[in-house]
Enzyme design. Sequence first.
Site, PDB file in Angstrom:
ATOM      1  N   HIS A   1       0.450  -1.182  -0.183  1.00 32.11           N
ATOM      2  CA  HIS A   1      -0.010  -0.094  -0.073  1.00 32.11           C
ATOM      3  C   HIS A   1       0.828   1.195  -0.017  1.00 32.11           C
ATOM      4  CE1 HIS A   1      -3.118  -2.717   2.024  1.00 32.11           C
ATOM      5  NE2 HIS A   1      -3.273  -3.086   0.817  1.00 32.11           N
TER       6      HIS A   1
ATOM      7  N   CYS B   1       4.230  21.633  -4.630  1.00 31.40           N
ATOM      8  CA  CYS B   1       5.239  20.835  -5.444  1.00 31.40           C
ATOM      9  C   CYS B   1       6.437  21.987  -5.759  1.00 31.40           C
ATOM     10  CB  CYS B   1       4.915  19.971  -6.582  1.00 31.40           C
ATOM     11  SG  CYS B   1       5.765  19.436  -7.763  1.00 31.40           S
TER      12      CYS B   1
ATOM     13  N   CYS C   1       3.765  14.559  -6.024  1.00 36.39           N
ATOM     14  CA  CYS C   1       2.832  15.522  -6.459  1.00 36.39           C
ATOM     15  C   CYS C   1       1.472  15.138  -7.246  1.00 36.39           C
ATOM     16  CB  CYS C   1       3.605  16.664  -7.371  1.00 36.39           C
ATOM     17  SG  CYS C   1       2.517  17.860  -8.138  1.00 36.39           S
TER      18      CYS C   1
ATOM     19  N   CYS D   1       2.012  16.544 -11.072  1.00 38.17           N
ATOM     20  CA  CYS D   1       2.951  16.350 -12.103  1.00 38.17           C
ATOM     21  C   CYS D   1       3.551  15.051 -11.931  1.00 38.17           C
ATOM     22  CB  CYS D   1       4.179  17.520 -12.237  1.00 38.17           C
ATOM     23  SG  CYS D   1       5.147  17.593 -11.017  1.00 38.17           S
TER      24      CYS D   1
ATOM     25  N   CYS E   1       6.527  22.069  -9.667  1.00 42.12           N
ATOM     26  CA  CYS E   1       5.420  22.884 -10.363  1.00 42.12           C
ATOM     27  C   CYS E   1       5.943  24.340 -10.040  1.00 42.12           C
ATOM     28  CB  CYS E   1       4.120  22.385  -9.779  1.00 42.12           C
ATOM     29  SG  CYS E   1       3.423  20.842 -10.157  1.00 42.12           S
TER      30      CYS E   1
END
Length: 341
Positions: free
Chosen positions: A149, A181, A157, A160, A184
């Site tokens: 998991h 992020c 992010c 992206c 970004c």
Amino acid sequence: SQRLSAIIKRVASARRFVVVTGAGISVSCGIPDFRSSDGIFRQIQASHGDLVTSGRDLFDASVIFRTSETASIFYRWMTHLRHQCTDAQPGAAHRFIRQLADRGVLLRSYTQNIDGLERKAGLAVWDPYAAKDSSKYVPWRNAQSVPLHGSMDRLVCQLCSSSFAFAEKPGSQANSAGDACPDCTARSDARAAHGRRTLPAGKLRPTVVLYEEPHPHCEDIAKIISHDARALASRRDAKAINVVLVFGTTLKVPGCRQLVRRLATASPGNTVTILVNNEPVCGKSWDGVVDYQVIGSVEDWCSRIEKQWNAQTKITRWTRTRKRADSSGCEDKENASSDKM
């Protein structure tokens, strides 16, 4: 009981193990489980009952990101859980799995846990986000532990898909859940510097798999499981037995149930499947899959196996010593006979 002792002796002499673990093995390490009376779900329900109908909702992708308020609560809980994982140390079950690896009998350990204690125990952990030139990169064939998991070690992010280390402590310079992020932001700043329109920055979230979202690495994990099922089915030694150990889980997650069934039935003739948990788990639906259900402490079970290993080691050493002594005695008698002649 005599029956339990016989099971332990049989397990201790096995040549190949697969272990499937759940939250129960980490509770003694200071990390709460999810479903117990004082678990994470109940804690969330008590603190945020006005926003979520159950604690499980805060791990449901269809609920968490519905509003900025629920998303903010999710990020805070993930950050708190990350700090708990950082402070925790491996327990008896983690050390037991490491012993299996050291003895060369561990085929694989699969864990539903996201706490990263397998890596702290010294196991080679498969991390699909690790760069190939990173010290944490482990090819799946060499991985001793597979997190089913995801893990709390990294953030990703949501826009992206860039990944970053998750801050281990409050005030760390590393990123935390809910941060913008960096990749970004850097792209947006570069555009702004040239007079172009800025772009939105995605939020960082832990690389854990939530309810109601597709598993981003399900195909890779399916490949590993298929490989291990084939390995269990290959009978190089007809007398050797495989053991599938299921520790500290109620098997409520469908994917984990399927995994246990697949491994347990890969080679029914020479595979023994044992589930150890503090409360009963198996009903009639598990007949023919789980051979033994042990209701009790995983830590106590591991301790009994280790004692049996130690006893077998002492017997082996005594036998070898006796053989050497007998051999030496025979040589002395032969030399004495030669001298008389």
